[in-house]
Design an enzyme around this catalytic site. Structure first.
Site, PDB file in Angstrom:
ATOM      1  N   CYS A 128       0.801  -1.227   0.000  1.00 58.32           N
ATOM      2  CA  CYS A 128       0.000   0.000   0.000  1.00 58.32           C
ATOM      3  C   CYS A 128       0.833   1.276   0.000  1.00 58.32           C
ATOM      4  O   CYS A 128       0.335   2.340  -0.353  1.00 58.32           O
ATOM      5  CB  CYS A 128      -0.939   0.010   1.200  1.00 58.32           C
ATOM      6  SG  CYS A 128      -2.171  -1.311   1.174  1.00 58.32           S
ATOM      7  N   HIS A 173      -3.457   6.961   3.330  1.00 53.81           N
ATOM      8  CA  HIS A 173      -3.870   5.777   2.592  1.00 53.81           C
ATOM      9  C   HIS A 173      -5.340   5.537   2.891  1.00 53.81           C
ATOM     10  O   HIS A 173      -5.764   5.556   4.050  1.00 53.81           O
ATOM     11  CB  HIS A 173      -3.015   4.580   3.025  1.00 53.81           C
ATOM     12  CG  HIS A 173      -3.546   3.266   2.551  1.00 53.81           C
ATOM     13  ND1 HIS A 173      -3.893   3.027   1.239  1.00 53.81           N
ATOM     14  CD2 HIS A 173      -3.799   2.104   3.221  1.00 53.81           C
ATOM     15  CE1 HIS A 173      -4.319   1.791   1.115  1.00 53.81           C
ATOM     16  NE2 HIS A 173      -4.279   1.214   2.298  1.00 53.81           N
ATOM     17  N   ASN A 211     -10.711   1.253  -1.285  1.00 53.05           N
ATOM     18  CA  ASN A 211      -9.273   1.140  -1.015  1.00 53.05           C
ATOM     19  C   ASN A 211      -8.617   0.609  -2.281  1.00 53.05           C
ATOM     20  O   ASN A 211      -8.754  -0.560  -2.619  1.00 53.05           O
ATOM     21  CB  ASN A 211      -9.062   0.192   0.172  1.00 53.05           C
ATOM     22  CG  ASN A 211      -7.594  -0.041   0.503  1.00 53.05           C
ATOM     23  OD1 ASN A 211      -6.698   0.288  -0.274  1.00 53.05           O
ATOM     24  ND2 ASN A 211      -7.337  -0.641   1.647  1.00 53.05           N
TER      25      ASN A 211
END
Length: 331
Positions: free
Chosen positions: A116, A258, A288
């Site tokens: 990520c 994030h 996401n």
């Protein structure tokens, strides 16, 4: 930790054509729309149909190039900063290069994978190479197809994710301008390596095992344990990012985290005392998108006028590993 005079010249984004609502997904996995709203907060996300990661990355790159009024030939390096490559070999950057019509150019391309945090790590790494004069103008692409590796029997994880790509063009800051990376930091705590993982796809479990052990090839996450570990580490980590700059959270015009989930960002903002007006959230209508989530949120912040030249921003996230990463920049 040295300040680097690099500028984010332009950004671009690509979202697959298929938009999937929380209502549609709720019917697919047997939960209610209200349950998804409460657990993940993602009401719309996009799933690929016939797009590939490289095609999406090239589309986002073309959008960034158009904004910067450049052509692909104006680039001198291409970096793909993503979690899941399009194929085992070659790197996805080579495939993006070919989609941009640069297949005979010799322009270098390589991948950086920090799950990520791949974009944050790529921007940090490339900034030093630009500062040193190795490259002049670099394209960083984060393109993710999360949906192919989801465990649809796990509602808490599969309702979080979406597919898509973002691209950023980075170059040396012109002498009369002040854009810069003011500080950056990455920390990894391998004790948390089993909290987010996909066991297959590498050398540990050969693809031939898929028929007998499909569980090795889907994403597994203990969300609560990830949050507990990250929450314990993040406050001191953020202080270590800010320490060399003399800045604090209140000096940031924008914080771009994030986009793990709407709930996670809400808890993060409370813990780190991020003012609501400074928090950039796009998870509710993007999901996401793994490594693409931070550059997508940056793109949306620029498009919406949430960040302007001269503003300071914190890019901040966690990743499998367990890793923490952040960049303090003057946009």
């Amino acid at each position: 930790m040295t300040q680097r005079s690099v500028k984010i010249l332009a950004t671009g984004q690509y979202l697959p054509q298929r938009a999937v609502t929380a209502q549609e997904l709720a019917q697919k996995i047997g939960v209610s729309e209200a349950w998804i709203a409460r657990k993940s907060g993602v009401m719309v996300r996009h799933f690929v149909e016939d797009e590939t990661a490289a095609q999406m990355g090239a589309a986002a790159a073309q959008a960034a190039l158009a904004t910067a009024q450049l052509t692909p030939q104006d680039l001198d390096c291409i970096v793909c900063a993503s979690t899941v490559p399009e194929q085992g070999i070659p790197c996805t950057a080579a495939l993006v290069q070919r989609h941009l019509g640069l297949g005979a150019s010799g322009i270098p391309g390589f991948d950086i994978n920090a799950t990520c945090l791949s974009f944050v790590v790529a921007l940090d790494t490339i900034s030093y190479l630009i500062e040193a004069g190795r490259y002049h103008r670099v394209l960083i692409v984060s393109s993710e197809i999360a949906t192919l590796a989801l465990d649809w029997s796990d509602p808490e994880s599969c309702t979080l994710f979406g597919d898509g790509a973002a691209a950023v063009i980075v170059e040396k800051t012109p002498p009369a301008e002040s854009s810069a990376i003011l500080a950056s930091r990455l920390e990894t705590y391998g004790d948390g390596a089993d909290l987010s993982r996909c066991l297959g796809g590498g050398s540990k479990h050969h693809p031939r095992e898929y028929a007998t052990h499909p569980e090795h090839f889907v994403f597994q996450m203990d969300g609560r344990a990830v949050y507990r570990m990250a929450a314990k580490l993040l406050p001191d980590f953020v202080q270590r990012i800010f320490q060399p700059t003399g800045l604090a959270m209140g000096d940031m015009q924008l914080v771009i985290p994030h986009q793990a989930s709407v709930m996670a960002m809400r808890l993060l903002s409370q813990q780190l005392k991020i003012p609501a007006e400074a928090l950039m959230v796009i998870a509710h209508d993007h999901g996401n998108t793994i490594a693409a989530s931070i550059p997508m949120a940056l793109h949306e912040a620029i498009r919406q006028g949430r960040i302007r030249r001269g503003n300071r921003a914190l890019l901040l996230g966690t990743a499998a590993g367990l890793s923490l990463g952040g960049i303090v920049l003057e946009y």
